[in-house]
Design an enzyme around this catalytic site. Structure first.
Site, PDB file in Angstrom:
ATOM      1  N   ARG A 185     127.073 102.834 -66.975  1.00 20.94           N
ATOM      2  CA  ARG A 185     125.722 103.102 -67.465  1.00 20.94           C
ATOM      3  C   ARG A 185     124.869 103.802 -66.426  1.00 20.94           C
ATOM      4  NH1 ARG A 185     125.449  98.989 -71.568  1.00 20.94           N
ATOM      5  NH2 ARG A 185     123.489  98.933 -72.678  1.00 20.94           N
TER       6      ARG A 185
ATOM      7  N   ARG B 217     115.071  99.534 -73.855  1.00 21.74           N
ATOM      8  CA  ARG B 217     116.515  99.812 -73.710  1.00 21.74           C
ATOM      9  C   ARG B 217     116.807 101.290 -73.962  1.00 21.74           C
ATOM     10  NH1 ARG B 217     118.475  95.415 -77.723  1.00 21.74           N
ATOM     11  NH2 ARG B 217     120.447  96.561 -77.664  1.00 21.74           N
TER      12      ARG B 217
ATOM     13  N   LYS C 146     128.553 101.437 -80.610  1.00 21.80           N
ATOM     14  CA  LYS C 146     129.642 101.310 -79.629  1.00 21.80           C
ATOM     15  C   LYS C 146     130.455 100.038 -79.880  1.00 21.80           C
ATOM     16  CE  LYS C 146     126.776 101.230 -76.131  1.00 21.80           C
ATOM     17  NZ  LYS C 146     125.488 101.317 -76.845  1.00 21.80           N
TER      18      LYS C 146
ATOM     19  N   ARG D 165     120.400  93.633 -87.042  1.00 27.64           N
ATOM     20  CA  ARG D 165     121.760  93.255 -86.657  1.00 27.64           C
ATOM     21  C   ARG D 165     121.974  91.744 -86.507  1.00 27.64           C
ATOM     22  NH1 ARG D 165     123.885  95.783 -81.196  1.00 27.64           N
ATOM     23  NH2 ARG D 165     121.952  94.949 -80.365  1.00 27.64           N
TER      24      ARG D 165
ATOM     25  N   ARG E 207     120.712  88.575 -81.380  1.00 33.93           N
ATOM     26  CA  ARG E 207     120.535  88.691 -79.933  1.00 33.93           C
ATOM     27  C   ARG E 207     119.078  88.587 -79.509  1.00 33.93           C
ATOM     28  NH1 ARG E 207     124.166  93.703 -78.094  1.00 33.93           N
ATOM     29  NH2 ARG E 207     122.340  94.141 -76.822  1.00 33.93           N
TER      30      ARG E 207
HETATM   31  P1  AP5 Z   1     126.383  98.099 -82.631  1.00 31.15           P
HETATM   32  O1  AP5 Z   1     127.816  98.443 -82.835  1.00 31.15           O
HETATM   33  O2  AP5 Z   1     126.065  96.688 -82.311  1.00 31.15           O
HETATM   34  O3  AP5 Z   1     125.728  99.099 -81.571  1.00 31.15           O
HETATM   35  P2  AP5 Z   1     125.923  99.217 -80.008  1.00 31.15           P
HETATM   36  O4  AP5 Z   1     125.964 100.664 -79.676  1.00 31.15           O
HETATM   37  O5  AP5 Z   1     127.063  98.373 -79.541  1.00 31.15           O
HETATM   38  O6  AP5 Z   1     124.529  98.648 -79.577  1.00 31.15           O
HETATM   39  P3  AP5 Z   1     124.127  97.566 -78.511  1.00 31.15           P
HETATM   40  O7  AP5 Z   1     122.696  97.226 -78.837  1.00 31.15           O
HETATM   41  O8  AP5 Z   1     125.091  96.444 -78.440  1.00 31.15           O
HETATM   42  O9  AP5 Z   1     124.175  98.405 -77.239  1.00 31.15           O
HETATM   43  P4  AP5 Z   1     123.472  98.133 -75.947  1.00 31.15           P
HETATM   44  O10 AP5 Z   1     124.024  99.233 -75.153  1.00 31.15           O
HETATM   45  O11 AP5 Z   1     122.008  98.046 -75.992  1.00 31.15           O
HETATM   46  O12 AP5 Z   1     123.910  96.625 -75.623  1.00 31.15           O
HETATM   47  P5  AP5 Z   1     124.866  95.994 -74.533  1.00 31.15           P
HETATM   48  O13 AP5 Z   1     125.364  94.720 -75.059  1.00 31.15           O
HETATM   49  O14 AP5 Z   1     125.820  97.000 -74.007  1.00 31.15           O
HETATM   50  O15 AP5 Z   1     125.579  98.557 -83.928  1.00 31.15           O
HETATM   51  C1  AP5 Z   1     124.201  98.233 -84.082  1.00 31.15           C
HETATM   52  C2  AP5 Z   1     123.908  97.833 -85.541  1.00 31.15           C
HETATM   53  O16 AP5 Z   1     124.036  98.964 -86.384  1.00 31.15           O
HETATM   54  C3  AP5 Z   1     124.877  96.795 -86.104  1.00 31.15           C
HETATM   55  O17 AP5 Z   1     124.157  95.932 -86.920  1.00 31.15           O
HETATM   56  C4  AP5 Z   1     125.889  97.610 -86.924  1.00 31.15           C
HETATM   57  O18 AP5 Z   1     126.408  96.872 -88.016  1.00 31.15           O
HETATM   58  C5  AP5 Z   1     125.039  98.787 -87.387  1.00 31.15           C
HETATM   59  N1  AP5 Z   1     125.787 100.045 -87.421  1.00 31.15           N
HETATM   60  C6  AP5 Z   1     126.728 100.471 -86.540  1.00 31.15           C
HETATM   61  N2  AP5 Z   1     127.174 101.700 -86.870  1.00 31.15           N
HETATM   62  C7  AP5 Z   1     126.463 102.073 -87.977  1.00 31.15           C
HETATM   63  C8  AP5 Z   1     126.453 103.231 -88.819  1.00 31.15           C
HETATM   64  N3  AP5 Z   1     127.285 104.270 -88.561  1.00 31.15           N
HETATM   65  N4  AP5 Z   1     125.595 103.263 -89.847  1.00 31.15           N
HETATM   66  C9  AP5 Z   1     124.767 102.197 -90.124  1.00 31.15           C
HETATM   67  N5  AP5 Z   1     124.745 101.064 -89.379  1.00 31.15           N
HETATM   68  C10 AP5 Z   1     125.572 101.001 -88.323  1.00 31.15           C
HETATM   69  O19 AP5 Z   1     123.831  95.727 -73.345  1.00 31.15           O
HETATM   70  C11 AP5 Z   1     122.811  94.750 -73.445  1.00 31.15           C
HETATM   71  C12 AP5 Z   1     122.090  94.639 -72.117  1.00 31.15           C
HETATM   72  O20 AP5 Z   1     123.016  94.219 -71.102  1.00 31.15           O
HETATM   73  C13 AP5 Z   1     121.497  95.933 -71.575  1.00 31.15           C
HETATM   74  O21 AP5 Z   1     120.202  96.148 -72.081  1.00 31.15           O
HETATM   75  C14 AP5 Z   1     121.520  95.672 -70.072  1.00 31.15           C
HETATM   76  O22 AP5 Z   1     120.442  94.876 -69.681  1.00 31.15           O
HETATM   77  C15 AP5 Z   1     122.797  94.882 -69.874  1.00 31.15           C
HETATM   78  N6  AP5 Z   1     123.988  95.702 -69.549  1.00 31.15           N
HETATM   79  C16 AP5 Z   1     125.126  95.841 -70.284  1.00 31.15           C
HETATM   80  N7  AP5 Z   1     126.004  96.646 -69.687  1.00 31.15           N
HETATM   81  C17 AP5 Z   1     125.417  97.059 -68.534  1.00 31.15           C
HETATM   82  C18 AP5 Z   1     125.816  97.933 -67.480  1.00 31.15           C
HETATM   83  N8  AP5 Z   1     127.021  98.556 -67.499  1.00 31.15           N
HETATM   84  N9  AP5 Z   1     124.950  98.117 -66.450  1.00 31.15           N
HETATM   85  C19 AP5 Z   1     123.748  97.503 -66.418  1.00 31.15           C
HETATM   86  N10 AP5 Z   1     123.303  96.671 -67.387  1.00 31.15           N
HETATM   87  C20 AP5 Z   1     124.129  96.449 -68.429  1.00 31.15           C
END
Ligand code: AP5
Ligand code: ZN
Length: 217
Positions: free
Chosen positions: A88, A172, A13, A127, A161
């Site tokens: 979410r 997660r 994402k 990552r 992270r």
């Molecule tokens: P990346 O693009 O970083 O993936 P992502 O989907 O953004 O993954 P995240 O881990 O950031 O998502 P998340 O939902 O857990 O985290 P968030 O910050 O929202 O890609 C991942 C890796 O793969 C990278 O190294 C990339 O280079 C590689 N890659 C990408 N595409 C690829 C491909 N096609 N092929 C190969 N490699 C690839 O949330 C973190 C925490 O915050 C949550 O756990 C929660 O506690 C809190 N939080 C955030 N938003 C909310 C909400 N709305 N409500 C409640 N809690 C929340």
């Protein structure tokens, strides 16, 4: 337009939202980034969020909605946004509909990034990002050209992270399936859902998403 990227942790994402932002003149809004900023700033919301994020749970709807509502009123987001990691929960999705309706707007579309869960752990475990410009990398899938040096800006301070440990990633993924996956139906019922296969190469996924974004706006 108001576009939503749905998908489990590691689906890409953040990676894709950054690319779509440049190509389509949209502003990426990541609640994960906003929460990490609040944690770093040590605000009251940040302190509450930190404990939950460390174990891979979801931060309370109240905190997340507060942070997002503030951000949505700022001037730079008025042309259109791409929401990454929000909504979410069903509560968040309903609250978003209400917030937008107050300004005579609505969700333009949601795209589910479909992936194989088992592959997500290795994507996340490798990552890292550039501390200066935020460009994302991966030890095996997207290394920097020169080790330790950002391709985009030349920065040399790379960050990992705190919640990217294998145990936390499992929690997660569980939170995603229990609380976020139901939003796929939420948007399908409203005829706002599209899906992409997000298991391909990063460029191929960008192309598939870009075509859909073009059609939605
Ligand atoms: P990346 O693009 O970083 O993936 P992502 O989907 O953004 O993954 P995240 O881990 O950031 O998502 P998340 O939902 O857990 O985290 P968030 O910050 O929202 O890609 C991942 C890796 O793969 C990278 O190294 C990339 O280079 C590689 N890659 C990408 N595409 C690829 C491909 N096609 N092929 C190969 N490699 C690839 O949330 C973190 C925490 O915050 C949550 O756990 C929660 O506690 C809190 N939080 C955030 N938003 C909310 C909400 N709305 N409500 C409640 N809690 C929340
Ligand atoms: Zn950089």
């Amino acid at each position: 337009p108001v576009l939503i990227l749905l998908g489990p942790p590691g689906a890409g994402k953040g990676t894709q939202a950054r690319r779509l932002e440049e190509r389509h003149g949209l502003v990426q809004l990541s609640t994960g980034d906003m929460l990490r900023a609040a944690v770093a700033a040590g605000t009251e919301a940040g302190r509450a969020a930190k404990a939950v994020m460390e174990v891979g749970g979801l931060v309370s709807d109240e905190i997340v909605l507060d942070i997002l509502a503030d951000r949505l009123t700022e001037a730079d987001v008025q042309e259109g946004v791409i929401l990454d990691g929000f909504p979410r929960t069903t509560v968040q999705a309903e609250a978003l509909d209400v917030m937008l309706a107050e300004h005579g707007e609505r969700v333009t579309g949601a795209i589910s990034m479909d992936v194989d869960d088992a592959a997500m752990v290795s994507r996340i475990a490798g990552r890292f990002t550039c501390g200066a410009c935020g460009e994302g990398y991966h030890d095996s899938f997207k290394p920097t050209v020169v080790e330790g040096v950002c391709d985009a800006c030349g920065g040399t301070e790379m960050k990992r992270r705190a919640d990217d440990k294998a145990e936390t990633v499992a929690a997660r993924l569980e939170a995603y399936h229990a609380q976020t996956a139901p939003l796929i139906d939420y948007y399908a019922e409203r005829r706002l859902l599209d899906r992409v296969d997000a298991m391909g190469e990063i460029d191929a996924v960008t192309a598939a998403l870009s075509a859909k974004v073009e059609r939605m706006r």
